[in-house]
Scaffold this motif. Sequence first.
Motif, PDB file in Angstrom:
ATOM      1  N   ASP A 130       3.371 -26.831 -11.054  1.00  0.00           N
ATOM      2  CA  ASP A 130       4.746 -26.061 -11.302  1.00  0.00           C
ATOM      3  C   ASP A 130       4.481 -25.008 -12.482  1.00  0.00           C
ATOM      4  O   ASP A 130       5.459 -24.912 -13.313  1.00  0.00           O
ATOM      5  N   TYR A 131       3.395 -24.541 -12.343  1.00  0.00           N
ATOM      6  CA  TYR A 131       3.220 -23.324 -13.365  1.00  0.00           C
ATOM      7  C   TYR A 131       2.266 -22.170 -12.817  1.00  0.00           C
ATOM      8  O   TYR A 131       1.981 -22.432 -11.764  1.00  0.00           O
ATOM      9  N   GLU A 132       2.758 -20.881 -13.318  1.00  0.00           N
ATOM     10  CA  GLU A 132       2.133 -19.618 -12.767  1.00  0.00           C
ATOM     11  C   GLU A 132       0.790 -19.397 -13.748  1.00  0.00           C
ATOM     12  O   GLU A 132       1.067 -19.373 -14.934  1.00  0.00           O
ATOM     13  N   VAL A 133      -0.157 -18.738 -13.111  1.00  0.00           N
ATOM     14  CA  VAL A 133      -1.222 -18.098 -13.836  1.00  0.00           C
ATOM     15  C   VAL A 133      -0.810 -16.699 -13.578  1.00  0.00           C
ATOM     16  O   VAL A 133      -0.835 -16.093 -12.685  1.00  0.00           O
ATOM     17  N   ASP A 134      -0.922 -16.167 -15.169  1.00  0.00           N
ATOM     18  CA  ASP A 134      -0.910 -14.760 -15.189  1.00  0.00           C
ATOM     19  C   ASP A 134      -2.195 -14.111 -15.845  1.00  0.00           C
ATOM     20  O   ASP A 134      -2.607 -14.442 -17.081  1.00  0.00           O
ATOM     21  N   LEU A 135      -2.825 -13.331 -14.965  1.00  0.00           N
ATOM     22  CA  LEU A 135      -4.241 -12.841 -15.259  1.00  0.00           C
ATOM     23  C   LEU A 135      -3.834 -11.419 -16.059  1.00  0.00           C
ATOM     24  O   LEU A 135      -3.291 -10.340 -15.351  1.00  0.00           O
ATOM     25  N   VAL A 136      -4.604 -11.246 -17.061  1.00  0.00           N
ATOM     26  CA  VAL A 136      -4.581  -9.897 -17.931  1.00  0.00           C
ATOM     27  C   VAL A 136      -6.014  -9.229 -17.916  1.00  0.00           C
ATOM     28  O   VAL A 136      -6.945 -10.017 -18.203  1.00  0.00           O
ATOM     29  N   ASP A 137      -6.123  -8.218 -17.467  1.00  0.00           N
ATOM     30  CA  ASP A 137      -7.556  -7.349 -17.507  1.00  0.00           C
ATOM     31  C   ASP A 137      -7.691  -7.028 -19.204  1.00  0.00           C
ATOM     32  O   ASP A 137      -7.040  -6.163 -19.463  1.00  0.00           O
ATOM     33  N   LEU A 138      -8.474  -7.582 -19.597  1.00  0.00           N
ATOM     34  CA  LEU A 138      -8.796  -7.472 -21.067  1.00  0.00           C
ATOM     35  C   LEU A 138      -9.469  -6.346 -21.331  1.00  0.00           C
ATOM     36  O   LEU A 138     -10.221  -6.312 -22.602  1.00  0.00           O
ATOM     37  N   TYR A 139     -10.182  -5.588 -20.323  1.00  0.00           N
ATOM     38  CA  TYR A 139     -11.223  -4.852 -20.521  1.00  0.00           C
ATOM     39  C   TYR A 139     -10.764  -3.602 -21.258  1.00  0.00           C
ATOM     40  O   TYR A 139      -9.672  -2.775 -20.896  1.00  0.00           O
ATOM     41  N   VAL A 140     -11.347  -3.382 -22.609  1.00  0.00           N
ATOM     42  CA  VAL A 140     -10.979  -2.405 -23.383  1.00  0.00           C
ATOM     43  C   VAL A 140     -12.391  -1.856 -23.953  1.00  0.00           C
ATOM     44  O   VAL A 140     -13.224  -2.668 -24.120  1.00  0.00           O
ATOM     45  N   SER A 141     -12.508  -0.626 -24.175  1.00  0.00           N
ATOM     46  CA  SER A 141     -13.861  -0.006 -24.636  1.00  0.00           C
ATOM     47  C   SER A 141     -13.366   1.179 -25.384  1.00  0.00           C
ATOM     48  O   SER A 141     -12.327   1.813 -25.428  1.00  0.00           O
ATOM     49  N   GLY A 142     -14.377   1.681 -26.247  1.00  0.00           N
ATOM     50  CA  GLY A 142     -14.172   2.681 -27.007  1.00  0.00           C
ATOM     51  C   GLY A 142     -15.693   3.419 -27.381  1.00  0.00           C
ATOM     52  O   GLY A 142     -16.559   3.187 -26.646  1.00  0.00           O
ATOM     53  N   SER A 143     -15.946   4.110 -28.409  1.00  0.00           N
ATOM     54  CA  SER A 143     -17.239   4.335 -28.891  1.00  0.00           C
ATOM     55  C   SER A 143     -18.065   3.240 -29.492  1.00  0.00           C
ATOM     56  O   SER A 143     -19.194   3.355 -29.528  1.00  0.00           O
ATOM     57  N   ALA A 144     -17.349   2.124 -29.923  1.00  0.00           N
ATOM     58  CA  ALA A 144     -18.040   1.087 -30.648  1.00  0.00           C
ATOM     59  C   ALA A 144     -19.254   0.565 -29.431  1.00  0.00           C
ATOM     60  O   ALA A 144     -18.940   0.352 -28.348  1.00  0.00           O
ATOM     61  N   GLY A 145     -20.378   0.317 -30.029  1.00  0.00           N
ATOM     62  CA  GLY A 145     -21.455  -0.245 -29.273  1.00  0.00           C
ATOM     63  C   GLY A 145     -21.774   0.516 -28.174  1.00  0.00           C
ATOM     64  O   GLY A 145     -22.274  -0.038 -27.114  1.00  0.00           O
ATOM     65  N   GLY A 146     -21.581   1.869 -28.229  1.00  0.00           N
ATOM     66  CA  GLY A 146     -22.047   2.782 -27.293  1.00  0.00           C
ATOM     67  C   GLY A 146     -21.151   2.580 -25.716  1.00  0.00           C
ATOM     68  O   GLY A 146     -21.615   2.888 -24.965  1.00  0.00           O
ATOM     69  N   GLY A 147     -19.911   2.252 -26.192  1.00  0.00           N
ATOM     70  CA  GLY A 147     -19.222   2.150 -24.973  1.00  0.00           C
ATOM     71  C   GLY A 147     -18.846   0.766 -24.353  1.00  0.00           C
ATOM     72  O   GLY A 147     -18.433   0.506 -23.291  1.00  0.00           O
TER      73      GLY A 147
END
Length: 317
Positions: free
Chosen positions: A147-164
């Motif tokens: 009796d619990y729900e799983v909530d998935l979050v797309d944690l994909y974040v990128s920027g200039s750091a590490g060449g993207g």
Amino acid sequence: MQRWRGLEDIPQDWGRSVVTIGSYDGVHRGHQLIIGRAVERARELGVPAVVVTFDPHPSEVVRPGSHPPLLAPHHRRAELMAGLGVDALLILPFTTEFSKLSPADFVVKVLVDKLHARVVVEGPNFRFGHKAAGNVDFLAELGRTYDYEVDLVDLYVSGSAGGGEPFSSTLTRRLVAEGDVTGAAEILGRPHRVEGVVVRGAQRGRELGFPTANVETLPHTAVPADGVYAGWLHAQGEAMPAAISVGTNPQFDGTERTVEAYAIDRVGLDLYGLHVAVDFLAFVRGQAKFDSVESLLVAMAADVKRSRELVEAAGRA
């Protein structure tokens, strides 16, 4: 925010909650998405938001000697999580015995019996249980039973750091090790910080007119590459602009790697024995050995001038 060390610290009358589990070293911008979603769901449901993490880092137990450099100690992570609205932090002692819990046993012992999870918020690559055998699909399957729900979050974040590259703790550690504290700050959402107690060193800085706070960093700290940096020295509730030196002091044939912070334009500071924090804003130059002490002094004056300019341009710490 409540802080619990082990399952036995959880109040016996603890009700339903929204939970997220992970090492969350650094609480970087990807982590903030997951934790923020957990807090959001908790507020919607009118229940507390709980973060579950581990100490020591699981890799140290599973593969002794492989403890990664840490981006933030547990008390710093707790501060950051509290700032995101987390209601309780559970730090589970990660032992050999604990590492042998099957994914199903982990869910029952932690999420069901103790935290009474109503929602579990995770990223798509979350793994748990013995040999990391559990994944989000299995977590959701057990949720239908318990009796619990799983909530998935797309944690994909990128920027200039590490060449993207996608933001991650691994990438952040690599950038810190390379001295790219600007890239690390982009991922973290704030400057990389090291902490420790100010100890007595050789006191050469004082003799040269640039007295520094020699910071004995906490174990497993991710320390930036050798060089000079601009940043802030936090002590006694104050953030002071600083020129920071990391390295072995080759000018005087040093061998011990140290972190030393010179509080710019401050006179008569006595920080010995105090716990302080050093924030790394920007790389100024690499470690070098000069032809003479006079040449070193000229370079140090230039380092302080450049550090002052960089801190002033950045604004408040």
